[in-house]
Design a protein around this motif. Structure first.
Motif, PDB file in Angstrom:
ATOM      1  N   LEU A  27       6.118 -10.275   1.266  1.00 23.87           N
ATOM      2  CA  LEU A  27       6.061 -11.334   0.254  1.00 23.87           C
ATOM      3  C   LEU A  27       5.395 -10.840  -1.029  1.00 23.87           C
ATOM      4  O   LEU A  27       5.815 -11.200  -2.137  1.00 23.87           O
ATOM      5  N   VAL A  28       4.365 -10.003  -0.895  1.00 26.01           N
ATOM      6  CA  VAL A  28       3.720  -9.437  -2.085  1.00 26.01           C
ATOM      7  C   VAL A  28       4.713  -8.562  -2.853  1.00 26.01           C
ATOM      8  O   VAL A  28       4.793  -8.603  -4.089  1.00 26.01           O
ATOM      9  N   GLU A  29       5.493  -7.775  -2.138  1.00 32.95           N
ATOM     10  CA  GLU A  29       6.470  -6.911  -2.800  1.00 32.95           C
ATOM     11  C   GLU A  29       7.572  -7.723  -3.465  1.00 32.95           C
ATOM     12  O   GLU A  29       8.107  -7.317  -4.509  1.00 32.95           O
ATOM     13  N   LEU A  30       7.922  -8.890  -2.880  1.00 40.30           N
ATOM     14  CA  LEU A  30       8.905  -9.763  -3.531  1.00 40.30           C
ATOM     15  C   LEU A  30       8.373 -10.296  -4.854  1.00 40.30           C
ATOM     16  O   LEU A  30       9.141 -10.618  -5.766  1.00 40.30           O
ATOM     17  N   HIS A  31       7.048 -10.396  -4.985  1.00 42.30           N
ATOM     18  CA  HIS A  31       6.420 -10.807  -6.243  1.00 42.30           C
ATOM     19  C   HIS A  31       6.151  -9.604  -7.160  1.00 42.30           C
ATOM     20  O   HIS A  31       5.442  -9.745  -8.151  1.00 42.30           O
ATOM     21  N   LYS A  32       6.721  -8.425  -6.795  1.00 41.03           N
ATOM     22  CA  LYS A  32       6.537  -7.182  -7.568  1.00 41.03           C
ATOM     23  C   LYS A  32       5.060  -6.793  -7.663  1.00 41.03           C
ATOM     24  O   LYS A  32       4.593  -6.264  -8.686  1.00 41.03           O
ATOM     25  N   GLY A  33       4.326  -7.099  -6.578  1.00 44.80           N
ATOM     26  CA  GLY A  33       2.909  -6.768  -6.535  1.00 44.80           C
ATOM     27  C   GLY A  33       2.621  -5.694  -5.518  1.00 44.80           C
ATOM     28  O   GLY A  33       3.514  -5.115  -4.896  1.00 44.80           O
ATOM     29  N   THR A  34       1.328  -5.416  -5.339  1.00 51.12           N
ATOM     30  CA  THR A  34       0.894  -4.407  -4.370  1.00 51.12           C
ATOM     31  C   THR A  34      -0.247  -4.983  -3.543  1.00 51.12           C
ATOM     32  O   THR A  34      -0.978  -5.878  -3.986  1.00 51.12           O
ATOM     33  N   ILE A  35      -0.394  -4.457  -2.336  1.00 51.01           N
ATOM     34  CA  ILE A  35      -1.488  -4.860  -1.461  1.00 51.01           C
ATOM     35  C   ILE A  35      -2.107  -3.614  -0.867  1.00 51.01           C
ATOM     36  O   ILE A  35      -1.397  -2.657  -0.498  1.00 51.01           O
ATOM     37  N   SER A  36      -3.429  -3.596  -0.767  1.00 56.44           N
ATOM     38  CA  SER A  36      -4.142  -2.456  -0.192  1.00 56.44           C
ATOM     39  C   SER A  36      -5.316  -3.000   0.613  1.00 56.44           C
ATOM     40  O   SER A  36      -5.681  -4.175   0.509  1.00 56.44           O
ATOM     41  N   VAL A  37      -5.898  -2.133   1.431  1.00 52.67           N
ATOM     42  CA  VAL A  37      -6.987  -2.554   2.288  1.00 52.67           C
ATOM     43  C   VAL A  37      -8.063  -1.483   2.330  1.00 52.67           C
ATOM     44  O   VAL A  37      -7.756  -0.286   2.305  1.00 52.67           O
ATOM     45  N   GLU A  38      -9.306  -1.932   2.351  1.00 55.33           N
ATOM     46  CA  GLU A  38     -10.460  -1.062   2.567  1.00 55.33           C
ATOM     47  C   GLU A  38     -11.274  -1.661   3.715  1.00 55.33           C
ATOM     48  O   GLU A  38     -11.491  -2.877   3.753  1.00 55.33           O
ATOM     49  N   SER A  39     -11.702  -0.794   4.626  1.00 51.32           N
ATOM     50  CA  SER A  39     -12.403  -1.327   5.792  1.00 51.32           C
ATOM     51  C   SER A  39     -13.320  -0.283   6.398  1.00 51.32           C
ATOM     52  O   SER A  39     -13.051   0.921   6.309  1.00 51.32           O
ATOM     53  N   ARG A  40     -14.395  -0.800   6.994  1.00 49.99           N
ATOM     54  CA  ARG A  40     -15.315   0.032   7.785  1.00 49.99           C
ATOM     55  C   ARG A  40     -15.579  -0.680   9.089  1.00 49.99           C
ATOM     56  O   ARG A  40     -15.833  -1.897   9.117  1.00 49.99           O
ATOM     57  N   VAL A  41     -15.520   0.063  10.159  1.00 54.09           N
ATOM     58  CA  VAL A  41     -15.731  -0.538  11.483  1.00 54.09           C
ATOM     59  C   VAL A  41     -17.126  -1.149  11.551  1.00 54.09           C
ATOM     60  O   VAL A  41     -18.136  -0.498  11.248  1.00 54.09           O
ATOM     61  N   GLY A  42     -17.144  -2.432  11.925  1.00 54.34           N
ATOM     62  CA  GLY A  42     -18.402  -3.144  12.068  1.00 54.34           C
ATOM     63  C   GLY A  42     -18.908  -3.782  10.794  1.00 54.34           C
ATOM     64  O   GLY A  42     -19.888  -4.545  10.838  1.00 54.34           O
ATOM     65  N   SER A  43     -18.260  -3.455   9.645  1.00 59.16           N
ATOM     66  CA  SER A  43     -18.732  -4.002   8.375  1.00 59.16           C
ATOM     67  C   SER A  43     -17.739  -4.960   7.734  1.00 59.16           C
ATOM     68  O   SER A  43     -18.050  -5.578   6.721  1.00 59.16           O
TER      69      SER A  43
END
Length: 593
Positions: A565-581
């Motif tokens: 759905l984000v790509e249909l809006h010509k957008g981008t999605i990304s993620v940042e994560s740390r285990v336990g945080s």
């Protein structure tokens, strides 16, 4: 001035010079002969006059010598010539310049001999008597008597030579003027001939240097003009043909460079003659490194070399899939097609390289998707079937057990319904069959309403929901689909955050007042995602913690739906994560679609 014009001018001048010189020599010689003939005729006339006015005597030698000598001297003063009287036997009777008694017999003199034969004799020779070149003319006193006495006149050739020299000077000056005029005319003629030829030569050289716009300026209607017209016609034809060839080459080069498949042409000797841009990327070599070299220089691609060698030897179509590990791992579909010339001789092979890595990956993903769907569907169906059989087996008579089993059947049916709904939703999104209705959305109020919708779910786990968004920040999007994106991410954060945690949304414009995009950050304080799983979390049915996902009722399709759905809006999605945080998902959408 060109060397050709110089040579032509020199040739013309040389020919004219030779002609003028020959004519001058001929004229000089002819004039001298005519002048001598005229002098001879005058001398003959003078001698006839002398004979007519003079008595021819004979008698005592002393008186005879005196008589003739006196007359000879008197006549010399009148005629300005040497006068000699000769007896028929050759004895000199009188001479105007010398004592006749001391002179030799003249019977064997050329002019005397000729005069006895023809009546008149002429010769030129050096006179030992007066030490000078003379013209001698002798004539018989009695023309019909060969033994007649002879009268002779001699004229100094010095005067003749002076007269001829004056004529030669006049002739030479005239010939020189004529020669200069002829040289100028020759130069003009050579210039008229060579200038158009030089222009034609320059144009021909320009055409040879691939300048097909060069033309000859034709100003003549002769053969040279026709040659210029022919050169222009040839240049027109060449320009049209070369323009067409360049267009074809440009089109062919454009097609080759923009093909998604790599193309390599190899001649019969195994040397690479053509390589397009895609082939460079696939093989990891540049055109400079391969074109003109043998195909074995690509040493990293041993299997490719073997296939090419086999194709050249067998001269037939070959197809094979090969995994390349240089410059990166790729699965390539190789098609090797033999090339035959017009005379059916073998000209080499054409290698077409098609990267099928993505296709095979999609096929694998499709197989995995079918397997995952089957597995995901089988689990609730098995549970429903098992508890239904238990109820049919008699458990229905126990109200408490029956109610518990029916609740499980209901929950599994609900889960099955959600799973099927998500599968259908994902299928429609991936096939681009979801029409988006774009409209301006004020993000502060939008986020507020969305958070309120999810607040009840958060309260169940005592998870605090918060948001931060500036007023009057707008974005053009489909409101329902954008709410679906936010709610899926909020639900995902709530599910993977322990009780007492928090989930927040932050909206910020990108670029200050004249922003062109907005960022939406959705953060949680959950269990986090291991680094090794981050590249795959947007895949369908991929779960980091499978047991927790099933216990939370998740289908494993939520993040995949969000990404599409984000790509249909010509957008981008990304993620940042740390285990336990915890994790932070960042969505960036353009303000205008």
């Amino acid at each position: 001035m060109s060397s050709f014009r110089v040579r032509l001018t020199m040739i013309l001048i040389g020919m004219i010079g030779l002609a003028v010189l020959a004519a001058g020599l001929f004229m000089g010689k002819t004039y001298k002969e005519n002048h001598l003939d005229a002098l001879e005729d005058n001398m003959v006339r003078e001698m006839k006059i002398i004979l007519d006015q003079m008595d021819w005597r004979s008698g005592e030698p002393a008186s005879v010598y005196s008589y003739y000598t006196g007359n000879a001297k008197r006549l010399k003063e009148i005629t300005d010539t040497r006068i000699t009287f000769i007896r028929g036997d050759g004895v000199v009777l009188g001479d105007s310049d010398h004592d006749p008694q001391t002179m030799d017999n003249h019977l064997q003199r050329e002019e005397v001999i000729e005069a006895k034969e023809d009546g008149v004799g002429r010769t030129t020779r050096y006179s030992d008597t007066i030490n000078e070149n003379l013209l001698y003319v002798a004539m018989l006193v009695h023309p019909n008597d060969p033994n007649s006495d002879i009268i002779r006149m001699a004229l100094s050739l010095q005067k003749v030579d002076e007269s001829v020299q004056r004529i030669w000077i006049t002739l030479v000056l005239g010939l020189l003027i004529l020669f200069i005029a002829a040289a100028l005319i020759s130069y003009r003629v050579a210039l008229g001939l060579t200038r158009p030829l030089e222009q034609i030569t320059r144009v021909a050289k320009r055409i040879k240097s691939l300048d097909y716009r060069a033309r000859v300026h034709v100003k003549r209607n002769d053969e040279i003009g026709e040659l210029g017209l022919a050169i222009n016609a040839m240049a027109d034809s060449l320009q049209v043909q070369m323009t067409r060839i360049h267009q074809n080459e440009s089109q062919l080069a454009s097609v080759l460079d923009n093909m998604i498949s790599g193309v390599v042409m190899i001649d019969a000797s195994g040397h690479i003659v053509l390589l397009n841009r895609r082939a460079e990327e696939v093989l990891g070599f540049s055109v400079r490194e391969l074109v003109g070299h043998h195909f074995t220089v690509a040493k990293q691609q041993y299997e490719l070399s073997q296939i090419i060698q086999e194709g050249i030897e067998r001269k037939e179509h070959l197809r094979e899939e090969v995994t390349f590990y240089y410059p990166e791992e790729r699965l390539l579909d190789l098609n090797l097609v033999p090339i035959f010339e017009d005379d059916d001789s073998f000209g080499g092979v054409l290698l077409v390289l098609q990267d099928v890595t993505a296709i095979r990956r999609l096929e694998r993903m499709r197989s995995e998707f079918v397997a995952n769907v089957s597995h995901e569907l089988k689990t609730p169906i098995t549970a429903v079937k098992g508890f239904a059989e238990t109820l049919l087996g008699g458990a229905v008579d126990d109200p408490e057990t029956a109610r518990s089993f029916l609740q499980i059947i209901y929950d599994e049916s609900d889960r099955l319904n959600r799973l099927i709904g998500d599968i259908l939703e994902l299928s429609k999104i991936e096939s681009r069959r979801v029409p988006l209705q774009f409209s301006p959305i004020e993000l502060a109020s939008f986020v507020e309403k969305t958070v309120e919708l999810m607040r009840a779910e958060g309260l169940q786990k005592q998870i605090r929901l918060s948001y931060k968004a500036d007023r009057d920040v707008y974005v053009e999007a489909d409101e329902d689909r954008l709410r679906q994106i936010i709610m899926n991410l909020l639900s995902n954060g709530i599910n993977y955050t322990p009780e007492g945690g928090s989930v927040s949304i932050v909206v910020e414009p990108v670029g200050g007042e004249n922003y062109e995009s907005v960022r939406i950050h959705i953060s949680d304080t959950g269990i986090g995602i291991p680094k090794k799983d981050l590249p795959r979390i947007f895949e369908r049915f991929y779960r980091v913690d499978k047991a927790r996902s099933r216990s939370s009722g998740g289908t494993g399709l939520g993040l995949s739906i969000v990404k599409h759905l984000v790509e249909l809006h010509k957008g981008t999605i990304s993620v940042e994560s740390r285990v336990g945080s915890g994790s932070t998902f960042t969505i960036e959408l353009p303000v205008l679609q």
